[in-house]
Every structure is written in structure tokens, then in C-alpha cells.
Design a protein around this motif. Structure first.
Motif, PDB file in Angstrom:
ATOM      1  N   GLU A  49       0.827  -1.212   0.000  1.00 38.49           N
ATOM      2  CA  GLU A  49       0.000   0.000   0.000  1.00 38.49           C
ATOM      3  C   GLU A  49       0.861   1.262   0.000  1.00 38.49           C
ATOM      4  N   THR A  50       1.993   1.214   0.694  1.00 40.81           N
ATOM      5  CA  THR A  50       2.924   2.344   0.671  1.00 40.81           C
ATOM      6  C   THR A  50       3.477   2.562  -0.730  1.00 40.81           C
ATOM      7  N   LEU A  51       3.833   1.483  -1.387  1.00 41.54           N
ATOM      8  CA  LEU A  51       4.378   1.594  -2.736  1.00 41.54           C
ATOM      9  C   LEU A  51       3.366   2.197  -3.706  1.00 41.54           C
ATOM     10  N   LYS A  52       2.111   1.852  -3.577  1.00 43.30           N
ATOM     11  CA  LYS A  52       1.085   2.431  -4.450  1.00 43.30           C
ATOM     12  C   LYS A  52       1.045   3.952  -4.292  1.00 43.30           C
ATOM     13  N   LEU A  53       1.167   4.421  -3.075  1.00 42.19           N
ATOM     14  CA  LEU A  53       1.093   5.859  -2.814  1.00 42.19           C
ATOM     15  C   LEU A  53       2.301   6.598  -3.374  1.00 42.19           C
ATOM     16  N   VAL A  54       3.498   6.047  -3.156  1.00 43.70           N
ATOM     17  CA  VAL A  54       4.688   6.769  -3.615  1.00 43.70           C
ATOM     18  C   VAL A  54       4.828   6.687  -5.130  1.00 43.70           C
ATOM     19  N   LEU A  55       4.393   5.585  -5.734  1.00 49.02           N
ATOM     20  CA  LEU A  55       4.445   5.504  -7.195  1.00 49.02           C
ATOM     21  C   LEU A  55       3.421   6.437  -7.834  1.00 49.02           C
ATOM     22  N   ALA A  56       2.284   6.638  -7.182  1.00 48.58           N
ATOM     23  CA  ALA A  56       1.317   7.622  -7.686  1.00 48.58           C
ATOM     24  C   ALA A  56       1.929   9.017  -7.658  1.00 48.58           C
ATOM     25  N   ASP A  57       2.629   9.346  -6.579  1.00 49.95           N
ATOM     26  CA  ASP A  57       3.315  10.644  -6.528  1.00 49.95           C
ATOM     27  C   ASP A  57       4.401  10.727  -7.586  1.00 49.95           C
ATOM     28  N   ARG A  58       5.119   9.622  -7.771  1.00 48.99           N
ATOM     29  CA  ARG A  58       6.144   9.602  -8.826  1.00 48.99           C
ATOM     30  C   ARG A  58       5.554   9.957 -10.179  1.00 48.99           C
ATOM     31  N   ASP A  59       4.450   9.321 -10.529  1.00 52.55           N
ATOM     32  CA  ASP A  59       3.884   9.500 -11.861  1.00 52.55           C
ATOM     33  C   ASP A  59       3.140  10.819 -12.016  1.00 52.55           C
ATOM     34  N   ALA A  60       2.720  11.404 -10.913  1.00 55.68           N
ATOM     35  CA  ALA A  60       2.002  12.680 -10.994  1.00 55.68           C
ATOM     36  C   ALA A  60       2.925  13.887 -10.882  1.00 55.68           C
ATOM     37  N   HIS A  61       4.061  13.731 -10.195  1.00 56.09           N
ATOM     38  CA  HIS A  61       4.865  14.903  -9.860  1.00 56.09           C
ATOM     39  C   HIS A  61       6.300  14.871 -10.393  1.00 56.09           C
ATOM     40  N   PHE A  62       6.884  13.698 -10.600  1.00 61.11           N
ATOM     41  CA  PHE A  62       8.301  13.630 -10.931  1.00 61.11           C
ATOM     42  C   PHE A  62       8.528  13.977 -12.401  1.00 61.11           C
ATOM     43  N   GLY A  63       9.707  14.498 -12.667  1.00 60.47           N
ATOM     44  CA  GLY A  63      10.124  14.847 -14.015  1.00 60.47           C
ATOM     45  C   GLY A  63      11.356  15.721 -13.934  1.00 60.47           C
ATOM     46  N   ASP A  64      11.914  16.057 -15.084  1.00 65.89           N
ATOM     47  CA  ASP A  64      13.116  16.888 -15.132  1.00 65.89           C
ATOM     48  C   ASP A  64      12.714  18.353 -14.973  1.00 65.89           C
ATOM     49  N   PHE A  82      -5.732   5.161  -8.000  1.00 69.85           N
ATOM     50  CA  PHE A  82      -4.520   5.933  -8.264  1.00 69.85           C
ATOM     51  C   PHE A  82      -4.646   7.214  -7.452  1.00 69.85           C
ATOM     52  N   ARG A  83      -3.830   7.344  -6.380  1.00 66.49           N
ATOM     53  CA  ARG A  83      -4.054   8.406  -5.396  1.00 66.49           C
ATOM     54  C   ARG A  83      -2.804   9.258  -5.175  1.00 66.49           C
ATOM     55  N   PRO A  84      -2.448  10.117  -6.120  1.00 74.41           N
ATOM     56  CA  PRO A  84      -1.337  11.036  -5.857  1.00 74.41           C
ATOM     57  C   PRO A  84      -1.756  12.107  -4.874  1.00 74.41           C
ATOM     58  N   GLY A  85      -0.784  12.650  -4.165  1.00 69.77           N
ATOM     59  CA  GLY A  85      -1.061  13.728  -3.232  1.00 69.77           C
ATOM     60  C   GLY A  85      -1.043  15.086  -3.915  1.00 69.77           C
ATOM     61  N   ALA A  86      -1.482  16.084  -3.186  1.00 67.17           N
ATOM     62  CA  ALA A  86      -1.516  17.461  -3.699  1.00 67.17           C
ATOM     63  C   ALA A  86      -0.312  18.210  -3.147  1.00 67.17           C
ATOM     64  N   LEU A  87       0.823  18.076  -3.789  1.00 70.02           N
ATOM     65  CA  LEU A  87       2.031  18.763  -3.343  1.00 70.02           C
ATOM     66  C   LEU A  87       1.881  20.265  -3.542  1.00 70.02           C
ATOM     67  N   GLY A  88       2.238  21.039  -2.533  1.00 70.50           N
ATOM     68  CA  GLY A  88       2.096  22.483  -2.619  1.00 70.50           C
ATOM     69  C   GLY A  88       0.655  22.938  -2.663  1.00 70.50           C
ATOM     70  N   GLY A  89      -0.249  22.046  -2.220  1.00 73.90           N
ATOM     71  CA  GLY A  89      -1.664  22.396  -2.220  1.00 73.90           C
ATOM     72  C   GLY A  89      -2.323  22.334  -3.574  1.00 73.90           C
ATOM     73  N   ARG A  90      -1.599  21.807  -4.575  1.00 68.47           N
ATOM     74  CA  ARG A  90      -2.146  21.758  -5.928  1.00 68.47           C
ATOM     75  C   ARG A  90      -2.223  20.314  -6.402  1.00 68.47           C
TER      76      ARG A  90
END
Length: 593
Positions: free
Chosen positions: A310-325, A354-362
Motif C-alpha cells: 500500500e505504501t508503494l502504491k502511494l509513492v508511485l502515484a506521486d512519482r507519476d504525478a509529480h516527478f520529471g526533469d 490511483f491516489r497522488p497527493g496534492a504537493l504544494g496544495g495543488r
């Protein structure tokens, strides 16, 4: 101590250490050998990322050998080619190749050996041959139709007798050997004597390596690549396209050194790449788990396996929603308040969301969510839930894998490196070079709204994710694994078993592994499988049944099929070294004394 995914690379690295070379001489020598002996998993036309720390400066740094998208790789161009996604094979999937330059930079800045001595091992393997792996033969066999019908240069390189090689056959690559000899020759006579008639051995050594770097970026290799890729060739979408890499792209291909991203977990400092790679997802996972009781951190139990999945699902959702160059505030990603909010989402039942978080409130725009079933309906093809090894189809589509190596020397220099890309099944072999380009751009989207969108000059959000671990400021552990999206998932299991569970290194690598597929894959066709947990059967019937009762869709992968880890470890107080390598597949190897 040395460890890697192939015994010949490990033997090469250990031989360098035994003859006085340091960890960086050894790692570079081993990396070029991996180009030859694991051509289905990496090549000189691909990428590499590494973390290293030196005996003089234990601060971990990142070797950024992940190339960017070429100047001509625009969303508009790909859409005009009739594409809806970056293809999984062919030159349009190729990032600018940085692997060779990155390794030469490591050797120049941190090594001690001459380039010719370091490359002698790879040249020997390429010229005189090595016993080819069964997996290499299987890969060539899987794409032999594409080679014969569409990529004749690959058929000539890998099927010279009109068929794939047989396991154990002596396979040579004289074209690549000639490329390496040319790099060595580029430095001959360079730096032998300064203007005032004096010489400095180290200045001259570095100058010769720099001459080789320039030769690689601007010489015959670059010209051969650009000229060949101008001709359209078959891609994974079933159409023919020309590449867009130019001489200017290749001339600008210089690897860089960056600060590592770090977090603290139970008194250990864990170092990873920045968010242009998936590495911070592991840091976030450790942050979520840090405040939980130890009983929830054991991957071999029902509660531990569920919590970790369950932890991995959350961090991978953040990866796919927020990560990039781009500039991503890792402080916000790893902030205690944000981690606590993510931790609170872990329930007793398996999530299929698929549950990414709202980083920076967005809220971040979600990437396309295409299930395996959706893809099968659209294309008539099925995707196997594999172990992270490249799942190759007849047209060369691969879900991706790579190589890994770790080295620590008698002085305390340490490196963890993950070379990848340029697989023999990636795109047609460039005539005269003996290798092809990689396909890392398939990790970018043709949607400008997402952070990892295809943009010229930007790096794809790579899966390559080596790890360094420090204690009281001193590097103590280097580890990593092939496996695409599974790399950090398997490393998380390993770190929990070593840092929390107290297992020996080999015990932790050999212990039953698992991973989730509840995240969009990084490899074409970028599918996800909500709720799917791939597990080794050795986890046990009781645990597997309990996971299924919690709502996990359990896919059994067999007893010994998941994980490709290797590692080295050093006790700063005593100088005692340890190492371990993956026993699955009887291919990885660790050595030392």
C-alpha cells in the motif's frame, strides 16, 4: 569487494582492484564489459546513473548519465507522425546516449588508470568472444522476425548464421571492439609533455580520457549514428519512422555531477538521484514507514507485505504525478506533515485507486491510466506479469530491465551504478558500431500538462535508481537492482530486511520478494494493473491467502523469479567489507577479500 549482475563483470572489477586500481577504475572496466556480455540489458547507446562517495569526501553525489530528449523530439513532431505515445522501440524512442561519456567522466575525475588499461577487458571479450547467456539467445530469438524483416543490420550482428546463437556459443563483437580501440587511440600522444617541457602523469591521463570523450561525441560514432537513423525503420507502433538525433545533440552530450537527494531512516542516511529519476519514491516510502512499528515493516508477514504494497502504491502515484526533469520541492515531498497524510491513507484493504497527493496544495494532472485489459482490447495483444526482465514480443516491445554493479575498495571509495538502455532489441544496430540506441524516451508522455512530458533537452523520468546508504556521515552500503519499475520496490524490501530486520546481505537478497503493478508502467505501452501484487510463492500459502483476503489480486511468480539485487558494504570502524549478489538465475556474482 565487487558485485554485479554478471559474473564476468564481477571478475573484471575484482581483477582491477587486485592490481591496485580503485573502485572507480574497477566500476568503469566492469561497465564496459557489461556492454558486451549483457547486450540485451544495456549498451553504449544507452544510459547510466550512479551514486558515489570518495574516501576523501564521503558526501554522496550523483553521476547523471541519463541523456535528454533530442532537440527535434517535440510533441508536435511525434503527433504528426501519427503517434499517440512515444514508441517502445525504434530511434524515436531514443534519448541522447550518455552512458559512455558518464563512465569516462567517472574515470577521469575519480579513477587512476589509463583508459587503455580499463577498456582492455571489454575489448578482449568483444574481440575474442565470451560464452553467450541463455537469456541473450532467448531475446534474439524473440525478435528474430523483426531483425530479419525490418532490421537487417541487427540480423547481421546477432544472427550471422541466419539463426539466434545457442547458449554457451562464443559470441564476438569486433565492431564494438574497434570503437573502443578508437577511443583509446584518440588520446595517444595527448598530455605527454607540457609547454615548458615538463610532464604531469595525472594531468596527461585526464587529458587522454577527455580526448576520448570528445572523440565519442563528435567523431565517427556520432556521424554513423546520425547518418543511419535518417532512414525510416520499423517502430513498435508498426510504422516506419526516421530518428531525430543530430550531430549537435551528440556533441552536447556531456554527463554531469549533481548533489544526491537524501533522507534519514532509523539513523541511516539514504541517498538517491533527484526527481528526474524515480529515486525519491524510495525516500518517500522510507519516510512513510519510518514511524510505524517494526512488525509492519517485515515483508515476509501478511501485515508487513500489505503495508509495504500500500505504501508503494502511494509513492508511485506521486512519482507519476509529480516527478520529471523540473524543479520539484523534495522538501515538501518528504515533509513530516505530507508523509503523515499519505500514511493515513493506508487501510486494512488493498486499494485499487490511483491516489497522488496534492504537493504544494495543488493537484497534479494524472497521467493516462490504461489497463492491461484496455490495451489488449485495443491491440489484441496481452502483456505478461513478469519479473522485471524485459518481456519481449516479436516486434521488440520490452517492459525493460537493466544491469547493476557495486564496488568498494580498500580505501573506502564506493560506487553504486545502474547502466541500462541500448538493448539489442531497442532499435536497429548501427552498422559498423556493433550496438544500437536506447528507448528511454518511452518514459515521457505526449501530453504537455504532465511533468514528464516529452520536451527537447529534458531528461525522461528514468527508472534507473542506484542507492548509497551512510551511517554517521560515512558511506557503508551500495546497492541496486535491475527491474524497471520494480527497482526501488525490491530495494525497499532489501533495506527493510537489512536496516530493520538485521538480516545478512545475502539473506536479505534471497528472501521472498514482491511488488505492485498498481502504477502506470514506465515502459511502452504504459499500462497499469490496479490491485495486482506480484509475489514469489515462497512467501507462503498463509501469507498469500491473507493478502488475497485483503483484496490484493495476487499473481504468483514462482519461487525464485523476483529481484536482481547486488550490494557491497563497509564497516568504517574496522574496514571490513561484505558483498552479496542475486542467486536467482545463477548469473549475478559477488567477489572480494
Amino acid at each position: 569487494m565487487t558485485a554485479s549482475t554478471h559474473w564476468i563483470a564481477t571478475a573484471t572489477m575484482q581483477s582491477v582492484l587486485e592490481r591496485g586500481g580503485n573502485a572507480f577504475d574497477a566500476a568503469t572496466a566492469g561497465a564496459f564489459v557489461l556492454h558486451v556480455v549483457e547486450p540485451h540489458l544495456n549498451g553504449p547507446g544507452g544510459d547510466m546513473t550512479a551514486l558515489l562517495a570518495t574516501a576523501e569526501d564521503p558526501t554522496p553525489v550523483v553521476i547523471a548519465g541519463q541523456g535528454p530528449a533530442p532537440a527535434g523530439a517535440t510533441i508536435e513532431h511525434y503527433l504528426s507522425e501519427g503517434l499517440t505515445a512515444v514508441p517502445g522501440t525504434g530511434a524515436l524512442a531514443a534519448a541522447v546516449p550518455y552512458a559512455v561519456d558518464a563512465w569516462l567522466m567517472v574515470l577521469a575525475e575519480h579513477g587512476t588508470w589509463e583508459l587503455g588499461d580499463v577498456l582492455a577487458h571489454a575489448i578482449d571479450c568483444a574481440e575474442n568472444g565470451h560464452p553467450v547467456l541463455e537469456r541473450v539467445c532467448a531475446q534474439i530469438g524473440a525478435v528474430s522476425g523483426t531483425f530479419t524483416e525490418h532490421w537487417p543490420s541487427s540480423a547481421e550482428r546477432w544472427m550471422p548464421q541466419g539463426r539466434p546463437p545457442r547458449p554457451g556459443d562464443l559470441v564476438r563483437n569486433p565492431e564494438y571492439a574497434a570503437v573502443l580501440r578508437d577511443l583509446v587511440a584518440a588520446g595517444e600522444g595527448v598530455g605527454a609533455e607540457s609547454a615548458d617541457g615538463t610532464s604531469d602523469a595525472e594531468v596527461g591521463r585526464v587529458a587522454r580520457i577527455e580526448a576520448a570523450r570528445e572523440r565519442w561525441r563528435t567523431g565517427p560514432v556520432a556521424h554513423a549514428i546520425v547518418e543511419f537513423l535518417r532512414t525510416p525503420h520499423r517502430h513498435s507502433d508498426g510504422a516506419d519512422h526516421a530518428g531525430v538525433i543530430t550531430l549537435e545533440d551528440l556533441a552536447a552530450a556531456r554527463a554531469t555531477v549533481e548533489p544526491a537527494a537524501t533522507t534519514t531512516f532509523r539513523g541511516w542516511t539514504v541517498a538517491k538521484t533527484g526527481a528526474w529519476g524515480q529515486g525519491p519514491a524510495l525516500l518517500q516510502a522510507l519516510g512513510i514507514l519510518d514511524d510505524l512499528d517494526d512488525e509492519r515493516l517485515d515483508p515476509s508477514t501478511e501485515l508487513g507485505a500489505h503495508t509495504i504494497l500500500e505504501t508503494l502504491k502511494l509513492v508511485l502515484a506521486d512519482r507519476d504525478a509529480h516527478f520529471g526533469d523540473r524543479d520539484l520541492d523534495l522538501g515538501a515531498l518528504l515533509a513530516p506533515e505530507y508523509l503523515a497524510a499519505r500514511r493515513a491513507l493506508i487501510g486494512a484493504e488493498a486499494s485499487r485507486e490511483f491516489r497522488p497527493g496534492a504537493l504544494g496544495g495543488r493537484d497534479a494532472p494524472a497521467p493516462p491510466l490504461l489497463t492491461v485489459e484496455d490495451h489488449a482490447r485495443e491491440t489484441g495483444g496481452a502483456i505478461a506479469h513478469g519479473s522485471g526482465e524485459p518481456t519481449v514480443r516479436a516486434n521488440g516491445e520490452a517492459r525493460g530491465d537493466t544491469c547493476h554493479l557495486d564496488v568498494v575498495d580498500r580505501w573506502g571509495n564506493m560506487i553504486s551504478a545502474t547502466p541500462s538502455g541500448g538493448w539489442l532489441q531497442s532499435s536497429p544496430t548501427v552498422p559498423g558500431l556493433g550496438f544500437c540506441l536506447g528507448t528511454r524516451l518511452q518514459m515521457m508522455w505526449l501530453d504537455a500538462a504532465v511533468p514528464s512530458a516529452l520536451r527537447p533537452g529534458k531528461r525522461p523520468r528514468t527508472t534507473l535508481t542506484p542507492t548509497l546508504v551512510l551511517r554517521d556521515g560515512a558511506p557503508v552500503l551500495a546497492c541496486g537492482s535491475p527491474g524497471g519499475d520494480q527497482q526501488d520496490q525490491w530495494q525497499l524490501l532489501f533495506l527493510l530486511r537489512v536496516l530493520v530486520g538485521g538480516l545478512e546481505l545475502q539473506q536479505a537478497i534471497d528472501a521472498p520478494a514482491l511488488h505492485t503493478l498498481s502504477a502506470p508502467g514506465s515502459f511502452w505501452p504504459r499500462t497499469w494493473s490496479p490491485g495486482v501484487a506480484v509475489v514469489e510463492d515462497r512467501l507462503g500459502e498463509e501469507v498469500l491467502s491473507a493478502l488475497a483476503a485483503r483484496g490484493h489480486e495476487v499473481v504468483r511468480a514462482g519461487d525464485w523469479s523476483l529481484g536482481r539485487l547486488s550490494c557491497v558494504m563497509r564497516d568504517p570502524g574496522t574496514g571490513i567489507l561484505r558483498a552479496a549478489a542475486n542467486s536467482r538465475g545463477a548469473q549475478g556474482y559477488a567477489a572480494g577479500r
